[in-house]
Every structure is written in structure tokens, then in C-alpha cells.
Design a protein around this motif. Structure first.
Motif, mmCIF file in Angstrom:
data_model
loop_
_atom_site.group_PDB
_atom_site.id
_atom_site.type_symbol
_atom_site.label_atom_id
_atom_site.label_comp_id
_atom_site.label_asym_id
_atom_site.label_seq_id
_atom_site.Cartn_x
_atom_site.Cartn_y
_atom_site.Cartn_z
ATOM 1 N N GLU A 157 0.852 -1.185 0.000
ATOM 2 C CA GLU A 157 0.000 0.000 0.000
ATOM 3 C C GLU A 157 0.892 1.241 0.000
ATOM 4 O O GLU A 157 1.972 1.245 0.596
ATOM 5 C CB GLU A 157 -0.868 -0.034 1.264
ATOM 6 C CG GLU A 157 -2.116 0.814 1.239
ATOM 7 C CD GLU A 157 -3.034 0.428 2.403
ATOM 8 O OE1 GLU A 157 -3.643 -0.663 2.361
ATOM 9 O OE2 GLU A 157 -3.112 1.204 3.373
ATOM 10 N N GLN A 179 -12.080 10.892 5.870
ATOM 11 C CA GLN A 179 -11.984 9.916 4.787
ATOM 12 C C GLN A 179 -10.899 8.878 5.071
ATOM 13 O O GLN A 179 -11.081 7.692 4.801
ATOM 14 C CB GLN A 179 -11.677 10.627 3.469
ATOM 15 C CG GLN A 179 -12.887 11.277 2.819
ATOM 16 C CD GLN A 179 -12.577 11.668 1.396
ATOM 17 O OE1 GLN A 179 -11.592 12.347 1.119
ATOM 18 N NE2 GLN A 179 -13.411 11.240 0.471
ATOM 19 N N SER A 229 -11.228 4.628 5.536
ATOM 20 C CA SER A 229 -10.598 3.846 4.466
ATOM 21 C C SER A 229 -10.656 2.346 4.713
ATOM 22 O O SER A 229 -10.604 1.556 3.763
ATOM 23 C CB SER A 229 -9.137 4.274 4.284
ATOM 24 O OG SER A 229 -8.377 3.990 5.454
ATOM 25 N N SER A 248 -12.999 0.607 5.283
ATOM 26 C CA SER A 248 -14.219 0.020 4.711
ATOM 27 C C SER A 248 -14.014 -0.492 3.279
ATOM 28 O O SER A 248 -14.773 -1.333 2.814
ATOM 29 C CB SER A 248 -15.357 1.045 4.728
ATOM 30 O OG SER A 248 -15.048 2.145 3.875
ATOM 31 N N TYR A 249 -12.987 0.009 2.576
ATOM 32 C CA TYR A 249 -12.791 -0.444 1.187
ATOM 33 C C TYR A 249 -11.395 -0.991 0.902
ATOM 34 O O TYR A 249 -11.181 -1.648 -0.118
ATOM 35 C CB TYR A 249 -13.105 0.687 0.196
ATOM 36 C CG TYR A 249 -12.300 1.945 0.382
ATOM 37 C CD1 TYR A 249 -11.015 2.068 -0.118
ATOM 38 C CD2 TYR A 249 -12.846 3.028 1.061
ATOM 39 C CE1 TYR A 249 -10.274 3.230 0.054
ATOM 40 C CE2 TYR A 249 -12.119 4.197 1.240
ATOM 41 C CZ TYR A 249 -10.845 4.287 0.731
ATOM 42 O OH TYR A 249 -10.122 5.449 0.920
ATOM 43 N N LEU A 250 -10.431 -0.736 1.776
ATOM 44 C CA LEU A 250 -9.093 -1.263 1.527
ATOM 45 C C LEU A 250 -9.028 -2.739 1.916
ATOM 46 O O LEU A 250 -9.651 -3.161 2.888
ATOM 47 C CB LEU A 250 -8.053 -0.471 2.324
ATOM 48 C CG LEU A 250 -7.824 0.970 1.858
ATOM 49 C CD1 LEU A 250 -6.881 1.691 2.812
ATOM 50 C CD2 LEU A 250 -7.281 0.997 0.436
ATOM 51 N N PRO A 251 -8.265 -3.543 1.169
ATOM 52 C CA PRO A 251 -8.181 -4.975 1.477
ATOM 53 C C PRO A 251 -7.454 -5.217 2.795
ATOM 54 O O PRO A 251 -6.604 -4.423 3.217
ATOM 55 C CB PRO A 251 -7.383 -5.544 0.298
ATOM 56 C CG PRO A 251 -6.614 -4.384 -0.245
ATOM 57 C CD PRO A 251 -7.478 -3.180 -0.028
ATOM 58 N N GLN A 277 -4.578 -0.660 -7.513
ATOM 59 C CA GLN A 277 -5.768 0.162 -7.691
ATOM 60 C C GLN A 277 -5.562 1.430 -6.876
ATOM 61 O O GLN A 277 -4.761 1.458 -5.946
ATOM 62 C CB GLN A 277 -7.023 -0.579 -7.252
ATOM 63 C CG GLN A 277 -7.380 -1.752 -8.147
ATOM 64 C CD GLN A 277 -8.723 -2.370 -7.811
ATOM 65 O OE1 GLN A 277 -9.398 -1.949 -6.893
ATOM 66 N NE2 GLN A 277 -9.108 -3.389 -8.572
ATOM 67 N N VAL A 325 -7.380 5.076 -5.070
ATOM 68 C CA VAL A 325 -8.538 5.856 -4.621
ATOM 69 C C VAL A 325 -8.057 7.257 -4.252
ATOM 70 O O VAL A 325 -7.127 7.414 -3.453
ATOM 71 C CB VAL A 325 -9.232 5.212 -3.408
ATOM 72 C CG1 VAL A 325 -10.372 6.107 -2.908
ATOM 73 C CG2 VAL A 325 -9.764 3.829 -3.763
#
Length: 207
Positions: free
Chosen positions: A99, A138, A142, A144-147, A183, A185
Motif C-alpha cells: 500500500e 476519509q 478507508s 471500509s474499502y481497503l483490502p 488500484q 482511490v
């Protein structure tokens, strides 16, 4: 209200703006370290910044590291030498970067001034604080959507500077931190009218 230097109620100086950006980076990075589970949750304690509760590391090594790195970043921000600051999270075993959080900096006032206290922004401090608060919220969301990071990870902070920047002797140059099959964001942007900071996170996509 932040301790950043202000010329008056509504106008922030270049020195105050650099301090404000460094403060944001400190709180933002600490929030990421907590949200991403880089250190045990019991090593963090809560602090409030612009009305947002942030979990801050109490590990002395982490605190000392961030104090040194962000202190230098603040000096370079004041002299308009920083292009980007990146927080990298790496798998300890494989050394693979899992990351990367990029904090891209733009300088919005092109005027040259030898005295940082005389270069003044034109944006209301409360508006700046609200924008920073929105980005920090935000970051906190994070997870909630990061692996899930299902490996033991370490972190580092990289500062990308202009070519004419004088780097401390004990600091090392490093290779660009690329993520395979990534990916991205983009988060909200905040601006002091002297510094603009774009925050985005890149992460290894699930295969």
C-alpha cells in the motif's frame, strides 16, 4: 485552533501553512497506522484535531521517527522544495509494497519572498480546518474499502523533493515505491491558498 502561525484571524503565513501541512501529515499518518493495523491498537491513544478524534501512536520509536521526518518536511515545505510525501506499507517477509499513501504538494502562490512571515494566504482559517477535517475523516473510513493486510507489515515515509534540495547526510535515496497490479482511490483535497495537498491511496488489488 491550531498553533500554526497566523497573521490575523483569517490570513495564514507561509510558515503557518507549512506547519499546518506537517501537522496534517502527522495526524493522517498516525490514523493510517492505526486503521491498517501496523501496530497493536493498545499502543495508540486518542487525540482531537479540528474536532476529529485521531488515534495517535504512543510508541516512542514511531513518535521520534515521525518527528524527525516531518520536522524536515516542514522546513522543506517552507522553502517550497517538497513535491510529494509518500507513506509506504511493506510486507516484512516478502518486502513487497502492499500500500502507498501519496500526499502530493502544489504551491499556489508563485510570488518569491525572502521572509516567510510576509507571504500571506487569502483563505479563511476555518475553511482550511474544515477541509483538513474532511480528509482526515476519509482516511479514518478507508478501512471500509481497503483490502485486509493479512501479513506483518512495516512502514516508511519517503519525501520527494526538487533536485536542488540539500538532503541530510544520514538520509538515503531510495527507489520509487511501485505496487504491482494496483488500484487507486483519490481522497479529498485541501488548500491553505499557499499549499495544496492532494491525498490518494494505492493498494495491491486482489487477484
Amino acid at each position: 485552533m491550531t498553533e500554526a502561525a497566523v497573521k490575523n484571524t483569517n490570513c495564514i503565513t507561509l510558515k503557518g501553512s507549512a506547519k499546518l501541512v506537517a501537522e496534517y501529515l502527522n495526524y493522517g499518518i498516525n490514523s493510517i497506522l492505526y486503521q491498517r493495523g501496523i501496530y497493536p491498537s493498545e499502543t495508540f491513544s486518542s487525540a482531537e484535531y479540528f474536532g476529529v478524534t485521531i488515534l495517535m501512536s504512543q510508541d516512542e520509536k514511531v513518535k521520534d521517527f515521525l518527528k524527525e521526518v516531518l520536522g524536515q518536511a516542514q522546513e522543506w515545505l517552507l522553502n517550497k522544495k517538497v513535491e510529494k510525501i509518500a507513506l509506504t506499507i511493506t510486507d516484512v517477509d516478502t518486502k513487497e509494497i502492499m500500500e502507498r499513501w501519496d500526499f502530493k504538494v502544489q504551491y499556489e502562490n508563485s510570488s518569491s519572498c525572502d521572509n516567510p512571515d510576509k507571504e500571506i494566504g487569502n483563505k479563511d482559517l476555518q475553511v482550511i480546518q474544515r477541509e483538513i477535517r474532511d480528509v482526515l475523516r476519509q482516511i479514518a473510513a478507508s478501512i471500509s474499502y481497503l483490502p485486509l493486510l493479512d501479513c506483518i507489515c512495516s512502514f516508511d515515509v519517503l519525501i520527494y523533493t526538487t533536485a536542488d534540495c540539500e538532503v541530510p547526510e544520514k538520509w538515503n535515496e531510495t527507489e520509487p515505491a511501485f505496487i504491482t497490479n494496483s488500484q487507486e482511490v483519490k481522497l479529498r483535497t485541501f488548500s491553505t491558498s499557499l499549499h495544496r495537498v492532494d491525498t490518494l491511496v494505492s493498494y495491491k488489488a486482489s487477484t
